[in-house]
Design a protein around this motif. Structure first.
Motif, PDB file in Angstrom:
ATOM      1  N   ILE A 153     115.962  91.951  32.677  1.00 38.65           N
ATOM      2  CA  ILE A 153     115.538  91.890  30.968  1.00 38.65           C
ATOM      3  C   ILE A 153     116.423  90.689  30.389  1.00 38.65           C
ATOM      4  N   THR A 154     115.804  90.070  29.451  1.00 36.04           N
ATOM      5  CA  THR A 154     116.422  89.074  28.702  1.00 36.04           C
ATOM      6  C   THR A 154     116.438  89.284  27.177  1.00 36.04           C
ATOM      7  N   VAL A 155     117.784  89.169  26.574  1.00 31.50           N
ATOM      8  CA  VAL A 155     117.953  89.372  25.290  1.00 31.50           C
ATOM      9  C   VAL A 155     118.649  87.951  24.839  1.00 31.50           C
ATOM     10  N   GLY A 156     118.489  87.707  23.268  1.00 26.99           N
ATOM     11  CA  GLY A 156     119.055  86.569  22.937  1.00 26.99           C
ATOM     12  C   GLY A 156     119.720  86.530  21.604  1.00 26.99           C
ATOM     13  N   GLN A 157     120.450  85.671  21.109  1.00 25.37           N
ATOM     14  CA  GLN A 157     120.989  85.494  19.969  1.00 25.37           C
ATOM     15  C   GLN A 157     120.979  84.061  19.380  1.00 25.37           C
ATOM     16  N   PHE A 158     120.535  83.922  18.299  1.00 22.13           N
ATOM     17  CA  PHE A 158     120.030  82.600  17.844  1.00 22.13           C
ATOM     18  C   PHE A 158     120.644  82.348  16.395  1.00 22.13           C
ATOM     19  N   SER A 159     121.345  81.093  16.214  1.00 16.09           N
ATOM     20  CA  SER A 159     122.032  80.839  15.004  1.00 16.09           C
ATOM     21  C   SER A 159     121.865  79.169  14.869  1.00 16.09           C
ATOM     22  N   GLY A 160     120.978  78.686  13.985  1.00  7.77           N
ATOM     23  CA  GLY A 160     120.689  77.483  13.915  1.00  7.77           C
ATOM     24  C   GLY A 160     120.553  76.646  15.129  1.00  7.77           C
ATOM     25  N   SER A 161     121.330  75.674  15.611  1.00  6.70           N
ATOM     26  CA  SER A 161     121.154  75.116  16.912  1.00  6.70           C
ATOM     27  C   SER A 161     122.046  75.675  17.980  1.00  6.70           C
ATOM     28  N   TYR A 162     122.591  76.976  17.997  1.00  9.11           N
ATOM     29  CA  TYR A 162     123.423  77.576  18.841  1.00  9.11           C
ATOM     30  C   TYR A 162     122.417  78.715  19.122  1.00  9.11           C
ATOM     31  N   ALA A 163     122.581  78.838  20.682  1.00 12.06           N
ATOM     32  CA  ALA A 163     121.649  80.136  20.918  1.00 12.06           C
ATOM     33  C   ALA A 163     122.455  80.703  22.285  1.00 12.06           C
ATOM     34  N   ASP A 214     120.323  92.817  35.264  1.00 10.66           N
ATOM     35  CA  ASP A 214     119.523  93.530  36.417  1.00 10.66           C
ATOM     36  C   ASP A 214     119.024  95.084  35.937  1.00 10.66           C
ATOM     37  N   LEU A 215     118.210  95.716  36.762  1.00  6.72           N
ATOM     38  CA  LEU A 215     117.840  96.997  36.355  1.00  6.72           C
ATOM     39  C   LEU A 215     118.987  97.871  36.170  1.00  6.72           C
ATOM     40  N   ALA A 216     120.253  97.571  36.688  1.00  2.00           N
ATOM     41  CA  ALA A 216     121.309  98.564  36.852  1.00  2.00           C
ATOM     42  C   ALA A 216     122.148  98.546  35.332  1.00  2.00           C
ATOM     43  N   GLY A 217     121.478  97.154  34.623  1.00  5.13           N
ATOM     44  CA  GLY A 217     122.348  96.873  33.152  1.00  5.13           C
ATOM     45  C   GLY A 217     123.545  96.119  33.623  1.00  5.13           C
ATOM     46  N   ASN A 218     123.504  95.472  34.769  1.00  3.06           N
ATOM     47  CA  ASN A 218     124.651  94.485  34.770  1.00  3.06           C
ATOM     48  C   ASN A 218     124.108  93.222  33.942  1.00  3.06           C
ATOM     49  N   ARG A 219     124.874  92.298  33.598  1.00  4.26           N
ATOM     50  CA  ARG A 219     124.734  90.912  33.169  1.00  4.26           C
ATOM     51  C   ARG A 219     124.601  90.199  34.343  1.00  4.26           C
ATOM     52  N   THR A 220     123.124  89.432  34.507  1.00  6.66           N
ATOM     53  CA  THR A 220     123.033  88.581  35.744  1.00  6.66           C
ATOM     54  C   THR A 220     123.298  87.045  35.456  1.00  6.66           C
ATOM     55  N   SER A 221     123.184  86.746  34.029  1.00  5.35           N
ATOM     56  CA  SER A 221     123.237  85.318  33.631  1.00  5.35           C
ATOM     57  C   SER A 221     123.475  84.998  32.024  1.00  5.35           C
ATOM     58  N   LEU A 222     124.204  84.186  31.720  1.00  5.67           N
ATOM     59  CA  LEU A 222     124.295  84.043  30.263  1.00  5.67           C
ATOM     60  C   LEU A 222     123.971  82.407  30.005  1.00  5.67           C
ATOM     61  N   GLN A 223     123.102  82.033  29.204  1.00 10.27           N
ATOM     62  CA  GLN A 223     122.910  80.602  28.832  1.00 10.27           C
ATOM     63  C   GLN A 223     122.999  80.340  27.752  1.00 10.27           C
ATOM     64  N   VAL A 224     123.991  79.368  27.288  1.00 10.60           N
ATOM     65  CA  VAL A 224     124.602  78.912  26.110  1.00 10.60           C
ATOM     66  C   VAL A 224     124.070  77.603  25.681  1.00 10.60           C
ATOM     67  N   SER A 225     123.320  77.539  24.411  1.00  9.65           N
ATOM     68  CA  SER A 225     122.685  76.196  24.378  1.00  9.65           C
ATOM     69  C   SER A 225     123.175  75.807  22.638  1.00  9.65           C
ATOM     70  N   THR A 226     123.660  74.418  22.781  1.00 11.27           N
ATOM     71  CA  THR A 226     123.777  73.862  21.479  1.00 11.27           C
ATOM     72  C   THR A 226     122.588  72.382  21.393  1.00 11.27           C
ATOM     73  N   ASP A 227     122.783  71.980  20.272  1.00 10.99           N
ATOM     74  CA  ASP A 227     121.992  70.536  20.225  1.00 10.99           C
ATOM     75  C   ASP A 227     122.204  69.994  21.528  1.00 10.99           C
ATOM     76  N   SER A 228     123.443  69.684  22.041  1.00 10.81           N
ATOM     77  CA  SER A 228     123.373  68.549  22.840  1.00 10.81           C
ATOM     78  C   SER A 228     123.823  69.184  24.171  1.00 10.81           C
ATOM     79  N   THR A 229     124.080  70.556  24.678  1.00  9.51           N
ATOM     80  CA  THR A 229     124.353  70.989  25.830  1.00  9.51           C
ATOM     81  C   THR A 229     123.782  72.287  26.020  1.00  9.51           C
ATOM     82  N   VAL A 230     123.444  72.551  27.451  1.00  8.29           N
ATOM     83  CA  VAL A 230     122.952  73.838  27.903  1.00  8.29           C
ATOM     84  C   VAL A 230     124.121  74.062  28.846  1.00  8.29           C
ATOM     85  N   GLN A 231     124.698  75.351  28.845  1.00  9.73           N
ATOM     86  CA  GLN A 231     125.466  75.783  29.994  1.00  9.73           C
ATOM     87  C   GLN A 231     125.219  77.190  30.584  1.00  9.73           C
ATOM     88  N   ASN A 232     125.216  77.216  31.827  1.00 13.47           N
ATOM     89  CA  ASN A 232     124.675  78.355  32.643  1.00 13.47           C
ATOM     90  C   ASN A 232     125.775  79.008  33.165  1.00 13.47           C
TER      91      ASN A 232
END
Length: 103
Positions: free
Chosen positions: A3-13, A19-37
């Motif tokens: 399941i994927t959910v997101g928060q977006f605000s201007g150039s920041y996301a 997973d199916l058990a409700g555990n967070r498996t990843s976080l991707q943070v994006s700005t204008d110049s970087t993407v962090q996984n």
């Protein structure tokens, strides 16, 4: 299926995957110049086992005192992995009780 959910605000996301058990498996943070996984793994009892935006050796060096002055970026990556702000990280009795170094 994750399941994927997101928060977006201007150039920041932020985009989270769970997973199916409700555990967070990843976080991707994006700005204008970087993407962090950041990835998360869990043990068989669904307890958080790893948060990997940093190598485990970096966390170990901080915890065991080999790295006594981690860079702010390192602290920020830890905060991102724990989904807290730098303000929340530094708002503790230990930091609040420090005396002013310069007068």
């Amino acid at each position: 299926t994750p399941i994927t959910v997101g928060q977006f605000s201007g150039s920041y996301a932020k985009q989270y995957t769970y997973d199916l058990a409700g555990n967070r498996t990843s976080l991707q943070v994006s700005t204008d110049s970087t993407v962090q996984n950041i990835s998360y793994t869990y043990d068989v009892l669904n307890r958080l086992a790893t948060v990997s935006a940093l190598p485990p050796s970096s966390i170990k060096n901080i915890l065991y005192g080999k790295s006594q002055n981690p860079k702010l970026l390192t602290i920020k990556l830890i905060c991102d992995g724990l989904d807290i702000t730098l303000g929340q990280f530094f708002s503790t009795p230990e930091f609040d009780g420090l005396e002013q170094e310069l007068e």
